[in-house]
Design a protein around this motif. Structure first.
Motif, PDB file in Angstrom:
ATOM      1  N   SER A   1     -27.360 -22.194 -54.876  1.00  0.00           N
ATOM      2  CA  SER A   1     -27.227 -21.154 -55.890  1.00  0.00           C
ATOM      3  C   SER A   1     -27.603 -21.683 -57.268  1.00  0.00           C
ATOM      4  CB  SER A   1     -25.794 -20.613 -55.917  1.00  0.00           C
ATOM      5  OG  SER A   1     -25.478 -19.955 -54.712  1.00  0.00           O
ATOM      6  N   ARG A   2     -27.212 -22.923 -57.554  1.00  0.00           N
ATOM      7  CA  ARG A   2     -27.564 -23.529 -58.849  1.00  0.00           C
ATOM      8  C   ARG A   2     -29.083 -23.628 -58.991  1.00  0.00           C
ATOM      9  NH1 ARG A   2     -29.455 -27.650 -61.374  1.00  0.00           N
ATOM     10  NH2 ARG A   2     -30.015 -28.724 -59.448  1.00  0.00           N
ATOM     11  N   ARG A   3     -29.764 -24.018 -57.901  1.00  0.00           N
ATOM     12  CA  ARG A   3     -31.221 -24.141 -57.954  1.00  0.00           C
ATOM     13  C   ARG A   3     -31.886 -22.779 -58.139  1.00  0.00           C
ATOM     14  NH1 ARG A   3     -32.611 -29.123 -53.668  1.00  0.00           N
ATOM     15  NH2 ARG A   3     -30.902 -30.461 -54.381  1.00  0.00           N
ATOM     16  N   ALA A   4     -31.337 -21.759 -57.521  1.00  0.00           N
ATOM     17  CA  ALA A   4     -31.878 -20.412 -57.717  1.00  0.00           C
ATOM     18  C   ALA A   4     -31.739 -19.990 -59.174  1.00  0.00           C
ATOM     19  CB  ALA A   4     -31.165 -19.413 -56.801  1.00  0.00           C
ATOM     20  N   GLN A   5     -30.589 -20.288 -59.768  1.00  0.00           N
ATOM     21  CA  GLN A   5     -30.383 -19.960 -61.174  1.00  0.00           C
ATOM     22  C   GLN A   5     -31.306 -20.766 -62.077  1.00  0.00           C
ATOM     23  OE1 GLN A   5     -28.570 -17.461 -62.541  1.00  0.00           O
ATOM     24  NE2 GLN A   5     -28.284 -16.867 -60.398  1.00  0.00           N
ATOM     25  N   ALA A   6     -31.555 -22.026 -61.696  1.00  0.00           N
ATOM     26  CA  ALA A   6     -32.480 -22.859 -62.478  1.00  0.00           C
ATOM     27  C   ALA A   6     -33.881 -22.275 -62.463  1.00  0.00           C
ATOM     28  CB  ALA A   6     -32.490 -24.284 -61.934  1.00  0.00           C
ATOM     29  N   LEU A   7     -34.294 -21.739 -61.322  1.00  0.00           N
ATOM     30  CA  LEU A   7     -35.620 -21.131 -61.217  1.00  0.00           C
ATOM     31  C   LEU A   7     -35.689 -19.853 -62.046  1.00  0.00           C
ATOM     32  CD1 LEU A   7     -38.445 -20.853 -60.173  1.00  0.00           C
ATOM     33  CD2 LEU A   7     -37.547 -20.239 -57.928  1.00  0.00           C
ATOM     34  N   ARG A   8     -34.648 -19.042 -61.993  1.00  0.00           N
ATOM     35  CA  ARG A   8     -34.622 -17.830 -62.797  1.00  0.00           C
ATOM     36  C   ARG A   8     -34.635 -18.165 -64.293  1.00  0.00           C
ATOM     37  NH1 ARG A   8     -33.462 -12.977 -60.740  1.00  0.00           N
ATOM     38  NH2 ARG A   8     -32.499 -12.334 -62.703  1.00  0.00           N
ATOM     39  N   LYS A   9     -33.905 -19.182 -64.674  1.00  0.00           N
ATOM     40  CA  LYS A   9     -33.893 -19.596 -66.078  1.00  0.00           C
ATOM     41  C   LYS A   9     -35.274 -20.054 -66.509  1.00  0.00           C
ATOM     42  CE  LYS A   9     -31.683 -22.793 -69.335  1.00  0.00           C
ATOM     43  NZ  LYS A   9     -30.668 -23.867 -69.499  1.00  0.00           N
ATOM     44  N   PHE A  10     -35.969 -20.794 -65.627  1.00  0.00           N
ATOM     45  CA  PHE A  10     -37.315 -21.277 -65.932  1.00  0.00           C
ATOM     46  C   PHE A  10     -38.264 -20.100 -66.134  1.00  0.00           C
ATOM     47  CE2 PHE A  10     -41.500 -22.968 -65.037  1.00  0.00           C
ATOM     48  CZ  PHE A  10     -41.490 -24.213 -65.650  1.00  0.00           C
ATOM     49  N   ALA A  11     -38.161 -19.097 -65.259  1.00  0.00           N
ATOM     50  CA  ALA A  11     -39.035 -17.923 -65.364  1.00  0.00           C
ATOM     51  C   ALA A  11     -38.776 -17.133 -66.634  1.00  0.00           C
ATOM     52  CB  ALA A  11     -38.861 -17.024 -64.138  1.00  0.00           C
ATOM     53  N   GLY A  12     -37.582 -17.267 -67.197  1.00  0.00           N
ATOM     54  CA  GLY A  12     -37.234 -16.538 -68.410  1.00  0.00           C
ATOM     55  C   GLY A  12     -37.367 -17.350 -69.680  1.00  0.00           C
ATOM     56  N   THR A  13     -37.906 -18.558 -69.570  1.00  0.00           N
ATOM     57  CA  THR A  13     -38.062 -19.439 -70.738  1.00  0.00           C
ATOM     58  C   THR A  13     -39.475 -19.336 -71.296  1.00  0.00           C
ATOM     59  OG1 THR A  13     -36.423 -20.986 -69.861  1.00  0.00           O
ATOM     60  CG2 THR A  13     -37.926 -21.816 -71.558  1.00  0.00           C
ATOM     61  N   MET A  14     -39.606 -19.099 -72.580  1.00  0.00           N
ATOM     62  CA  MET A  14     -40.921 -18.961 -73.199  1.00  0.00           C
ATOM     63  C   MET A  14     -41.668 -20.294 -73.179  1.00  0.00           C
ATOM     64  SD  MET A  14     -41.492 -15.848 -74.089  1.00  0.00           S
ATOM     65  CE  MET A  14     -42.884 -16.098 -75.183  1.00  0.00           C
ATOM     66  N   PRO A  15     -42.914 -20.299 -72.736  1.00  0.00           N
ATOM     67  CA  PRO A  15     -43.726 -21.511 -72.778  1.00  0.00           C
ATOM     68  C   PRO A  15     -44.091 -21.870 -74.223  1.00  0.00           C
ATOM     69  CG  PRO A  15     -44.624 -19.887 -71.242  1.00  0.00           C
ATOM     70  CD  PRO A  15     -43.611 -19.184 -72.094  1.00  0.00           C
ATOM     71  N   PRO A  16     -44.669 -23.056 -74.430  1.00  0.00           N
ATOM     72  CA  PRO A  16     -45.185 -23.375 -75.762  1.00  0.00           C
ATOM     73  C   PRO A  16     -46.179 -22.318 -76.230  1.00  0.00           C
ATOM     74  CG  PRO A  16     -45.184 -25.327 -74.360  1.00  0.00           C
ATOM     75  CD  PRO A  16     -44.838 -24.155 -73.472  1.00  0.00           C
ATOM     76  N   ALA A  17     -46.195 -22.046 -77.535  1.00  0.00           N
ATOM     77  CA  ALA A  17     -47.022 -20.970 -78.078  1.00  0.00           C
ATOM     78  C   ALA A  17     -48.488 -21.141 -77.681  1.00  0.00           C
ATOM     79  CB  ALA A  17     -46.902 -20.946 -79.600  1.00  0.00           C
ATOM     80  N   GLY A  18     -49.067 -20.062 -77.163  1.00  0.00           N
ATOM     81  CA  GLY A  18     -50.475 -20.072 -76.798  1.00  0.00           C
ATOM     82  C   GLY A  18     -50.771 -20.651 -75.435  1.00  0.00           C
ATOM     83  N   PHE A  19     -49.729 -21.001 -74.682  1.00  0.00           N
ATOM     84  CA  PHE A  19     -49.921 -21.626 -73.367  1.00  0.00           C
ATOM     85  C   PHE A  19     -49.068 -20.937 -72.312  1.00  0.00           C
ATOM     86  CE2 PHE A  19     -51.291 -24.939 -76.238  1.00  0.00           C
ATOM     87  CZ  PHE A  19     -52.378 -25.499 -75.582  1.00  0.00           C
ATOM     88  N   ASN A  20     -49.427 -21.212 -71.065  1.00  0.00           N
ATOM     89  CA  ASN A  20     -48.632 -20.831 -69.905  1.00  0.00           C
ATOM     90  C   ASN A  20     -48.076 -22.094 -69.260  1.00  0.00           C
ATOM     91  OD1 ASN A  20     -49.618 -17.925 -69.897  1.00  0.00           O
ATOM     92  ND2 ASN A  20     -51.554 -19.026 -69.646  1.00  0.00           N
ATOM     93  N   VAL A  21     -47.085 -21.926 -68.409  1.00  0.00           N
ATOM     94  CA  VAL A  21     -46.585 -23.048 -67.616  1.00  0.00           C
ATOM     95  C   VAL A  21     -46.629 -22.671 -66.140  1.00  0.00           C
ATOM     96  CG1 VAL A  21     -45.133 -24.027 -69.433  1.00  0.00           C
ATOM     97  CG2 VAL A  21     -44.186 -22.325 -67.880  1.00  0.00           C
ATOM     98  N   ILE A  22     -46.777 -23.683 -65.303  1.00  0.00           N
ATOM     99  CA  ILE A  22     -46.862 -23.508 -63.852  1.00  0.00           C
ATOM    100  C   ILE A  22     -45.664 -24.175 -63.201  1.00  0.00           C
ATOM    101  CG2 ILE A  22     -48.124 -24.300 -61.795  1.00  0.00           C
ATOM    102  CD1 ILE A  22     -50.713 -23.837 -63.327  1.00  0.00           C
ATOM    103  N   LEU A  23     -45.151 -23.540 -62.157  1.00  0.00           N
ATOM    104  CA  LEU A  23     -44.109 -24.129 -61.323  1.00  0.00           C
ATOM    105  C   LEU A  23     -44.515 -23.978 -59.866  1.00  0.00           C
ATOM    106  CD1 LEU A  23     -41.287 -25.267 -60.698  1.00  0.00           C
ATOM    107  CD2 LEU A  23     -40.403 -22.938 -60.878  1.00  0.00           C
ATOM    108  N   VAL A  24     -44.436 -25.064 -59.101  1.00  0.00           N
ATOM    109  CA  VAL A  24     -44.741 -25.036 -57.667  1.00  0.00           C
ATOM    110  C   VAL A  24     -43.451 -25.314 -56.910  1.00  0.00           C
ATOM    111  CG1 VAL A  24     -46.177 -25.920 -55.811  1.00  0.00           C
ATOM    112  CG2 VAL A  24     -47.059 -25.915 -58.154  1.00  0.00           C
ATOM    113  N   THR A  25     -43.036 -24.370 -56.081  1.00  0.00           N
ATOM    114  CA  THR A  25     -41.766 -24.500 -55.370  1.00  0.00           C
ATOM    115  C   THR A  25     -41.903 -23.979 -53.939  1.00  0.00           C
ATOM    116  OG1 THR A  25     -39.389 -24.004 -55.528  1.00  0.00           O
ATOM    117  CG2 THR A  25     -40.914 -22.318 -56.334  1.00  0.00           C
ATOM    118  N   HIS A  26     -40.800 -23.494 -53.365  1.00  0.00           N
ATOM    119  CA  HIS A  26     -40.743 -23.160 -51.936  1.00  0.00           C
ATOM    120  C   HIS A  26     -40.269 -21.722 -51.731  1.00  0.00           C
ATOM    121  CE1 HIS A  26     -41.013 -27.511 -50.999  1.00  0.00           C
ATOM    122  NE2 HIS A  26     -40.313 -27.623 -52.118  1.00  0.00           N
TER     123      HIS A  26
END
Length: 213
Positions: free
Chosen positions: A135-160
């Protein structure tokens, strides 16, 4: 009929016939591409295609790569192709985060956007970690998806798949290997799904000069 053709040829030669502009030619691309070019998006990939006859037989020891399910040749080829297509589309990427399992790390590396940052936060836990930790890992992924990347850029996450399903819900029960989910953080911790894209669809959006349109 020939008179119509002659008129068209004359008009084109004289500069009177409308010629598609670059913007018109690219208008066939989905609107979300231009938004992602401006940055501000989180792109969550499920790792690339793997050997279906392999399993993680030593999941308590992430460093034991030999006992993990690995990318197959198609998975490696498509990861490279996705990265190349993203560069042709001019989608800026600041960071690549991954699960600690090698198939996710290798997918991130083959995308070709520099060093990857593995983390247990995005690693499949399965039955070897507690429900609380999953459950903690699921919340960590949701938090990551809701975090703004550096201005002018995107971020990538590879998971399961289990992590994606736990974080984003039952609509992702069919998430396939190599599939991307593109999210737009809202700036206050939430996010909105922009689109989902299969691994082989990136190259169709950004064909090479030798590829058919």
């Amino acid at each position: 009929m020939w008179s119509v053709v002659r008129i068209a040829l004359f008009a084109a030669a004289a500069g009177l016939w409308p010629v598609p502009s670059h913007s018109q030619l690219s208008s066939s691309q989905p609107q979300w591409i231009e938004a992602v070019r401006q940055g501000g998006h989180v792109i969550v990939f499920r790792h690339g295609a793997t050997h279906a006859d392999q399993a993680d037989t030593d999941p308590l020891h992430i460093e034991n790569v030999a006992q993990q399910r690995q990318l197959n040749d198609q998975g490696r080829e498509l990861a490279r192709a996705i990265g190349a297509a993203m560069r042709r589309l001019k989608l800026p990427v600041a960071e690549v985060h991954t699960s600690a399992f090698h198939r996710a790390v290798e997918t991130g590396q083959l995308l070709g956007f520099g060093d990857v940052k593995p983390s247990l936060d995005f690693t499949e836990g399965g039955l070897v970690v507690t429900p609380i930790e999953n459950s903690r890992r699921a919340q960590a992924l949701r938090k990551f998806a809701g975090t703004m990347p550096p201005a002018g850029f995107n971020v990538i996450l590879v998971t399961h798949k289990p992590n994606i399903l736990d974080a984003f819900g039952k609509d992702w029960f069919d998430v396939r290997e190599g599939e991307a989910s593109i999210f737009r953080p809202d700036g206050i911790g939430g996010f909105k799904l922009v689109t989902r894209l299969q691994a082989d669809e990136w190259s169709k959006l950004a064909p090479t000069a030798s590829s058919p349109n």
